[in-house]
Design a protein around this motif. Structure first.
Motif, mmCIF file in Angstrom:
data_model
loop_
_atom_site.group_PDB
_atom_site.id
_atom_site.type_symbol
_atom_site.label_atom_id
_atom_site.label_comp_id
_atom_site.label_asym_id
_atom_site.label_seq_id
_atom_site.Cartn_x
_atom_site.Cartn_y
_atom_site.Cartn_z
ATOM 1 N N GLY A 113 0.814 -1.200 0.000
ATOM 2 C CA GLY A 113 0.000 0.000 0.000
ATOM 3 C C GLY A 113 0.850 1.253 0.000
ATOM 4 O O GLY A 113 2.075 1.208 0.163
ATOM 5 N N ARG B 19 -11.802 -4.342 1.178
ATOM 6 C CA ARG B 19 -11.311 -3.036 1.600
ATOM 7 C C ARG B 19 -12.334 -2.360 2.497
ATOM 8 O O ARG B 19 -13.524 -2.654 2.443
ATOM 9 C CB ARG B 19 -11.005 -2.144 0.385
ATOM 10 C CG ARG B 19 -12.218 -1.772 -0.460
ATOM 11 C CD ARG B 19 -11.761 -1.052 -1.725
ATOM 12 N NE ARG B 19 -12.908 -0.677 -2.563
ATOM 13 C CZ ARG B 19 -12.781 -0.160 -3.784
ATOM 14 N NH1 ARG B 19 -11.578 0.053 -4.309
ATOM 15 N NH2 ARG B 19 -13.861 0.156 -4.469
ATOM 16 N N ALA C 232 -13.124 1.581 3.914
ATOM 17 C CA ALA C 232 -12.876 3.016 3.984
ATOM 18 C C ALA C 232 -13.396 3.538 5.327
ATOM 19 O O ALA C 232 -14.273 2.917 5.935
ATOM 20 C CB ALA C 232 -13.557 3.718 2.830
ATOM 21 N N THR D 201 -9.556 4.737 -2.085
ATOM 22 C CA THR D 201 -8.863 4.923 -0.813
ATOM 23 C C THR D 201 -9.508 4.088 0.279
ATOM 24 O O THR D 201 -10.714 4.184 0.516
ATOM 25 C CB THR D 201 -8.868 6.402 -0.407
ATOM 26 O OG1 THR D 201 -8.106 7.151 -1.360
ATOM 27 C CG2 THR D 201 -8.266 6.592 0.980
ATOM 28 N N ALA D 202 -8.712 3.253 0.921
ATOM 29 C CA ALA D 202 -9.226 2.355 1.962
ATOM 30 C C ALA D 202 -8.060 1.548 2.524
ATOM 31 O O ALA D 202 -6.947 1.568 1.983
ATOM 32 C CB ALA D 202 -10.271 1.407 1.396
ATOM 33 N N VAL D 203 -8.347 0.829 3.583
ATOM 34 C CA VAL D 203 -7.431 -0.203 4.052
ATOM 35 C C VAL D 203 -7.808 -1.486 3.326
ATOM 36 O O VAL D 203 -8.974 -1.882 3.331
ATOM 37 C CB VAL D 203 -7.514 -0.393 5.570
ATOM 38 C CG1 VAL D 203 -6.598 -1.529 6.007
ATOM 39 C CG2 VAL D 203 -7.145 0.899 6.289
ATOM 40 N N TYR D 204 -6.833 -2.106 2.705
ATOM 41 C CA TYR D 204 -7.067 -3.320 1.930
ATOM 42 C C TYR D 204 -6.625 -4.551 2.735
ATOM 43 O O TYR D 204 -5.518 -4.581 3.281
ATOM 44 C CB TYR D 204 -6.312 -3.259 0.609
ATOM 45 C CG TYR D 204 -6.987 -2.375 -0.400
ATOM 46 C CD1 TYR D 204 -7.024 -0.991 -0.219
ATOM 47 C CD2 TYR D 204 -7.618 -2.902 -1.524
ATOM 48 C CE1 TYR D 204 -7.668 -0.165 -1.132
ATOM 49 C CE2 TYR D 204 -8.262 -2.088 -2.441
ATOM 50 C CZ TYR D 204 -8.289 -0.720 -2.239
ATOM 51 O OH TYR D 204 -8.931 0.083 -3.141
ATOM 52 N N TYR D 205 -7.504 -5.546 2.770
ATOM 53 C CA TYR D 205 -7.248 -6.772 3.514
ATOM 54 C C TYR D 205 -7.263 -7.981 2.573
ATOM 55 O O TYR D 205 -8.080 -8.044 1.660
ATOM 56 C CB TYR D 205 -8.328 -6.993 4.566
ATOM 57 C CG TYR D 205 -8.426 -5.913 5.617
ATOM 58 C CD1 TYR D 205 -9.239 -4.799 5.423
ATOM 59 C CD2 TYR D 205 -7.725 -6.011 6.817
ATOM 60 C CE1 TYR D 205 -9.342 -3.807 6.386
ATOM 61 C CE2 TYR D 205 -7.824 -5.027 7.788
ATOM 62 C CZ TYR D 205 -8.633 -3.924 7.567
ATOM 63 O OH TYR D 205 -8.736 -2.954 8.523
ATOM 64 N N GLY E 38 -4.366 -5.274 7.401
ATOM 65 C CA GLY E 38 -4.571 -4.470 6.223
ATOM 66 C C GLY E 38 -3.373 -3.618 5.839
ATOM 67 O O GLY E 38 -2.443 -3.406 6.621
ATOM 68 N N THR E 39 -3.427 -3.129 4.625
ATOM 69 C CA THR E 39 -2.432 -2.182 4.134
ATOM 70 C C THR E 39 -3.183 -0.975 3.576
ATOM 71 O O THR E 39 -4.165 -1.122 2.845
ATOM 72 C CB THR E 39 -1.512 -2.827 3.089
ATOM 73 O OG1 THR E 39 -0.491 -1.906 2.696
ATOM 74 C CG2 THR E 39 -2.270 -3.302 1.849
ATOM 75 N N GLN E 40 -2.725 0.214 3.944
ATOM 76 C CA GLN E 40 -3.432 1.433 3.569
ATOM 77 C C GLN E 40 -3.128 1.828 2.132
ATOM 78 O O GLN E 40 -1.963 1.902 1.734
ATOM 79 C CB GLN E 40 -3.031 2.574 4.509
ATOM 80 C CG GLN E 40 -3.645 3.923 4.158
ATOM 81 C CD GLN E 40 -5.134 3.983 4.445
ATOM 82 O OE1 GLN E 40 -5.595 3.566 5.509
ATOM 83 N NE2 GLN E 40 -5.905 4.505 3.489
ATOM 84 N N THR F 298 -4.005 5.045 -0.315
ATOM 85 C CA THR F 298 -4.550 6.391 -0.357
ATOM 86 C C THR F 298 -4.345 6.965 -1.751
ATOM 87 O O THR F 298 -3.217 6.994 -2.252
ATOM 88 C CB THR F 298 -3.880 7.299 0.676
ATOM 89 O OG1 THR F 298 -4.050 6.729 1.984
ATOM 90 C CG2 THR F 298 -4.512 8.694 0.662
#
Length: 124
Positions: free
Chosen positions: A7, A36, A38, A89-93, A117-119, A121
């Motif tokens: 990310g 993800r 947000a 844009t979100a944290v992705y899991y 997760g990985t951010q 942006t």
């Protein structure tokens, strides 16, 4: 056992590649997916891939822009994200599970194993 990485901050229209490395067990028999979340929103499905990699599924908003893949020899799943938009844009899991009755799954309830997760942006 699952670790997402890759990310970062990117401008709209740019690209990022995420990886999900599995450890502790062999995930070649597991279907896997990306979700993800947000801020202020529920976790949503992004893409999923079957254990063999032959079958994939995407949410409509990322079709044609994101590509999910996996390398079972490396116990790793990937998400290539192109033409990124601010709404991405979100944290992705990343997630995984094993069920002989399921090829791919788009709902989080099907998944037992989750990575941190990985951010991601995307600036406008």
């Amino acid at each position: 056992q699952l670790q997402a990485s890759g990310g970062g901050l990117v401008e709209a229209g740019g690209s990022l590649g995420l990886s999900c490395a599995a450890s502790g067990r062999t995930f070649s028999s597991y279907f896997m997916g990306w979700f993800r979340q947000a801020p202020g929103k529920e976790r949503e499905f992004v893409a999923a891939i079957s254990a063999s990699g032959a079958t994939t599924r995407y949410t409509d908003s990322v079709k044609g822009r994101f590509t999910i893949s996996r390398d079972n020899a490396k116990n790793t799943m990937y998400l290539q994200m192109n033409t990124l938009k601010p709404e991405d844009t979100a944290v992705y899991y990343c997630a995984a599970d094993r069920d002989s009755r399921v090829v791919v799954a788009a709902t989080p309830e099907y998944y037992e194993y989750w990575g941190r997760g990985t951010q991601v942006t995307v600036s406008s």
